[in-house]
Design a protein around this motif. Structure first.
Motif, PDB file in Angstrom:
ATOM      1  N   MET A 197      31.898   3.562   2.225  1.00  0.00           N
ATOM      2  CA  MET A 197      31.366   3.174   3.581  1.00  0.00           C
ATOM      3  C   MET A 197      30.756   1.681   3.408  1.00  0.00           C
ATOM      4  O   MET A 197      30.192   1.552   2.221  1.00  0.00           O
ATOM      5  CB  MET A 197      30.675   3.903   4.207  1.00  0.00           C
ATOM      6  CG  MET A 197      29.392   4.591   3.336  1.00  0.00           C
ATOM      7  SD  MET A 197      28.358   5.579   4.116  1.00  0.00           S
ATOM      8  CE  MET A 197      27.502   4.995   5.496  1.00  0.00           C
ATOM      9  N   PRO A 198      30.373   0.886   4.376  1.00  0.00           N
ATOM     10  CA  PRO A 198      29.694  -0.331   4.184  1.00  0.00           C
ATOM     11  C   PRO A 198      28.208   0.069   3.806  1.00  0.00           C
ATOM     12  O   PRO A 198      27.777   0.862   4.834  1.00  0.00           O
ATOM     13  CB  PRO A 198      29.980  -1.113   5.466  1.00  0.00           C
ATOM     14  CG  PRO A 198      30.393  -0.205   6.260  1.00  0.00           C
ATOM     15  CD  PRO A 198      31.147   0.885   5.709  1.00  0.00           C
ATOM     16  N   THR A 218      36.505   4.518   8.745  1.00  0.00           N
ATOM     17  CA  THR A 218      36.742   5.677   8.872  1.00  0.00           C
ATOM     18  C   THR A 218      36.706   6.146   7.277  1.00  0.00           C
ATOM     19  O   THR A 218      36.879   5.348   6.468  1.00  0.00           O
ATOM     20  CB  THR A 218      38.104   5.946   9.416  1.00  0.00           C
ATOM     21  OG1 THR A 218      39.162   5.190   8.657  1.00  0.00           O
ATOM     22  CG2 THR A 218      38.141   5.785  10.763  1.00  0.00           C
ATOM     23  N   ARG A 219      36.297   7.392   7.235  1.00  0.00           N
ATOM     24  CA  ARG A 219      36.235   7.856   5.905  1.00  0.00           C
ATOM     25  C   ARG A 219      37.434   9.017   5.631  1.00  0.00           C
ATOM     26  O   ARG A 219      37.027  10.078   6.108  1.00  0.00           O
ATOM     27  CB  ARG A 219      34.770   8.459   5.266  1.00  0.00           C
ATOM     28  CG  ARG A 219      33.779   7.508   5.376  1.00  0.00           C
ATOM     29  CD  ARG A 219      32.203   8.017   5.212  1.00  0.00           C
ATOM     30  NE  ARG A 219      31.785   8.798   6.579  1.00  0.00           N
ATOM     31  CZ  ARG A 219      30.697   9.380   6.419  1.00  0.00           C
ATOM     32  NH1 ARG A 219      29.862   9.091   5.598  1.00  0.00           N
ATOM     33  NH2 ARG A 219      30.255   9.791   7.679  1.00  0.00           N
ATOM     34  N   THR A 320      27.490  -3.123  -0.597  1.00  0.00           N
ATOM     35  CA  THR A 320      28.933  -3.227  -0.919  1.00  0.00           C
ATOM     36  C   THR A 320      29.665  -2.684   0.104  1.00  0.00           C
ATOM     37  O   THR A 320      28.800  -1.836   1.193  1.00  0.00           O
ATOM     38  CB  THR A 320      28.969  -2.459  -2.105  1.00  0.00           C
ATOM     39  OG1 THR A 320      28.599  -1.004  -2.103  1.00  0.00           O
ATOM     40  CG2 THR A 320      28.237  -3.141  -3.339  1.00  0.00           C
ATOM     41  N   ASP A 321      31.007  -2.821  -0.114  1.00  0.00           N
ATOM     42  CA  ASP A 321      31.835  -1.932   1.100  1.00  0.00           C
ATOM     43  C   ASP A 321      33.237  -1.927   0.312  1.00  0.00           C
ATOM     44  O   ASP A 321      34.231  -2.539   0.500  1.00  0.00           O
ATOM     45  CB  ASP A 321      32.288  -3.000   2.293  1.00  0.00           C
ATOM     46  CG  ASP A 321      32.760  -2.331   3.287  1.00  0.00           C
ATOM     47  OD1 ASP A 321      33.227  -1.164   3.135  1.00  0.00           O
ATOM     48  OD2 ASP A 321      33.387  -3.153   4.618  1.00  0.00           O
ATOM     49  N   HIS A 322      33.010  -0.734  -0.571  1.00  0.00           N
ATOM     50  CA  HIS A 322      34.189  -0.643  -1.434  1.00  0.00           C
ATOM     51  C   HIS A 322      35.164   0.259  -0.485  1.00  0.00           C
ATOM     52  O   HIS A 322      34.873   1.077   0.367  1.00  0.00           O
ATOM     53  CB  HIS A 322      33.863   0.263  -2.615  1.00  0.00           C
ATOM     54  CG  HIS A 322      32.900  -0.334  -3.648  1.00  0.00           C
ATOM     55  ND1 HIS A 322      33.182  -1.434  -4.203  1.00  0.00           N
ATOM     56  CD2 HIS A 322      31.683  -0.063  -3.761  1.00  0.00           C
ATOM     57  CE1 HIS A 322      32.164  -1.695  -4.931  1.00  0.00           C
ATOM     58  NE2 HIS A 322      31.224  -1.073  -4.813  1.00  0.00           N
ATOM     59  N   ARG A 323      36.547   0.103  -0.683  1.00  0.00           N
ATOM     60  CA  ARG A 323      37.468   0.497  -0.023  1.00  0.00           C
ATOM     61  C   ARG A 323      38.319   1.578  -0.556  1.00  0.00           C
ATOM     62  O   ARG A 323      39.052   2.521   0.015  1.00  0.00           O
ATOM     63  CB  ARG A 323      38.740  -0.430   0.458  1.00  0.00           C
ATOM     64  CG  ARG A 323      38.111  -1.690   1.093  1.00  0.00           C
ATOM     65  CD  ARG A 323      37.312  -1.234   2.475  1.00  0.00           C
ATOM     66  NE  ARG A 323      36.690  -2.453   3.086  1.00  0.00           N
ATOM     67  CZ  ARG A 323      37.333  -3.219   4.171  1.00  0.00           C
ATOM     68  NH1 ARG A 323      38.424  -2.699   4.491  1.00  0.00           N
ATOM     69  NH2 ARG A 323      36.596  -4.275   4.557  1.00  0.00           N
ATOM     70  N   SER A 324      37.877   1.830  -1.858  1.00  0.00           N
ATOM     71  CA  SER A 324      38.479   3.091  -2.665  1.00  0.00           C
ATOM     72  C   SER A 324      37.631   3.602  -3.634  1.00  0.00           C
ATOM     73  O   SER A 324      36.628   3.114  -3.882  1.00  0.00           O
ATOM     74  CB  SER A 324      40.115   2.842  -3.231  1.00  0.00           C
ATOM     75  OG  SER A 324      39.654   1.900  -4.421  1.00  0.00           O
ATOM     76  N   HIS A 325      37.442   4.788  -3.863  1.00  0.00           N
ATOM     77  CA  HIS A 325      36.707   5.692  -4.967  1.00  0.00           C
ATOM     78  C   HIS A 325      36.902   4.891  -6.451  1.00  0.00           C
ATOM     79  O   HIS A 325      36.098   4.772  -7.143  1.00  0.00           O
ATOM     80  CB  HIS A 325      37.071   7.147  -5.175  1.00  0.00           C
ATOM     81  CG  HIS A 325      36.338   7.745  -3.729  1.00  0.00           C
ATOM     82  ND1 HIS A 325      35.033   7.858  -3.619  1.00  0.00           N
ATOM     83  CD2 HIS A 325      36.840   8.535  -2.719  1.00  0.00           C
ATOM     84  CE1 HIS A 325      34.610   8.540  -2.764  1.00  0.00           C
ATOM     85  NE2 HIS A 325      36.003   9.089  -2.167  1.00  0.00           N
TER      86      HIS A 325
END
Length: 365
Positions: A197-198, A218-219, A320-325
């Motif tokens: 999430m952001p 969305t998560r 941060t705003d990571h899009r993947s684990h």
């Protein structure tokens, strides 16, 4: 001639409620100044020396000492940023003190038919009673803030009801103070959940050009949990990231620690989370030369690793705003590699710290 070292400085003895409040601020504070100062105070309460705290927070030792002195003098108000400037005061100090006292009273005791003040109702009352000729809501807000009065939610709080509070606390502090010669002391805890999430954060930017992050997200990839151990003899962190944090994952992490230090007796300082006390975990530890040293209930802020988690969140995740684990895990790994290359043994545990004095034990009990 040897160079004289400045005297050690520590925060005053803290009550259990104050320790819990500091831990809550370290986990939830949005203001970077308040978060940094709370991290410094909590570390000092845990017995960290000024040089170690300065290294952890990446600030000067002079700044650390000033924060500690301010907290000792004014308490939690020292955590808030102090801004100077503004117009001269038009309301004298006596009237300001009276306004703060009225705000702290039950309105019903003063003949008003409601149980709490709003700023508008408080302004009307002050004018009707002739305390001030005129006053705005913003002025009242400023007066209350300066007087240490804030808008608060009534909450319950829980003191430790552990009948073995003092023995457990002494045991933990003894391990911090004089690690056993026949073993290694590790502070273990879970960090998370790690959501995708952001996250809000602070950064240096051109004036008028703030960094923006998406507001709608969305998560769909679940969460992750980090299990970590702080080795006091080296200051290094060992960790694993897993999809769950139940007893099988905790037991697997213990096996990682056992393989990392074969032939040594391990003393693990941990909290009272349910999976830590599973019969399977206790039986395995008993047969593999691992002693679980449990903190008193509701006293997880005594765990030395808590400040490390605050720094991890501050430097590796905020902003941060990571899009993947995979991406987020890589960011965490990069920070911890950087941190471990600069780690130092936790050999100076501040023998003269207030947390080891008998009066402190009585106070927190």
């Amino acid at each position: 001639m040897p160079v004289a070292r400045p005297p050690e400085v520590f925060v005053r003895p803290l009550s259990m409620a104050e320790g819990q409040r500091l831990q809550r601020i370290n986990r939830t504070a949005k203001d970077r100044v308040r978060l940094r100062r709370a991290m410094i105070v909590l570390a000092s309460a845990q017995g960290w020396s000024v040089p170690d705290i300065a290294d952890l927070a990446q600030v000067s030792q002079r700044y650390v000492r000033q924060v500690i002195h301010d907290f000792n003098e004014t308490g939690f108000d020292a955590l808030d940023p102090k801004w100077s400037g503004g117009a001269p005061k038009t309301i004298d100090d006596t009237t300001r003190t009276r306004i703060c006292a009225i705000a702290g009273c039950d309105p019903r005791a003063l003949g008003r038919p409601f149980s709490t003040w709003s700023l508008a109702k408080l302004c009307d009352y002050l004018i009707e009673q002739g305390i001030v000729a005129a006053i705005s809501r913003e002025t009242v807000r400023t007066i209350l803030h300066d007087g240490g009065v804030s808008w608060q939610t009534t909450k319950t709080w829980k003191a430790s009801n552990d009948p073995e509070f003092l023995p457990k606390m002494r045991r933990v502090l003894d391990l911090y103070d004089t690690p056993p010669p026949d073993g290694r002391v590790l502070c273990v805890d879970e960090f998370g959940p790690l959501n995708l999430m952001p996250r809000k954060g602070k950064a240096w930017r051109q004036v008028g050009r703030p960094a923006r992050q998406r507001a709608t997200y969305t998560r769909t990839q679940g969460v992750r949990h980090m299990l970590a151990a702080l080795d006091l003899s080296t200051g290094r962190l060992t960790y694993r990231i897993r999809t769950r944090k139940r007893w099988p994952q905790f037991l697997d992490f213990l096996k990682v620690l056992r393989r990392r230090w074969p032939g040594e007796r391990l003393f693990l300082v941990i909290d009272n989370y349910g999976p830590h006390k599973r019969p399977e975990v206790l039986a395995w530890c008993a047969t593999n030369d691992i002693e679980l040293v449990f903190l008193p209930t509701n006293a997880s802020w005594l765990n030395w690793i808590e400040c490390e988690f605050t720094a991890l969140r501050y430097f590796a995740l905020n902003g941060t705003d990571h899009r993947s684990h995979t991406e987020q895990n890589a960011a965490i790994a990069g920070y911890l590699r950087w941190r471990n290359t600069r780690a130092r043994p936790k050999t100076h545990f501040a023998i003269n710290s207030p947390i080891r004095e008998p009066d402190y034990m009585i106070n927190v009990a």
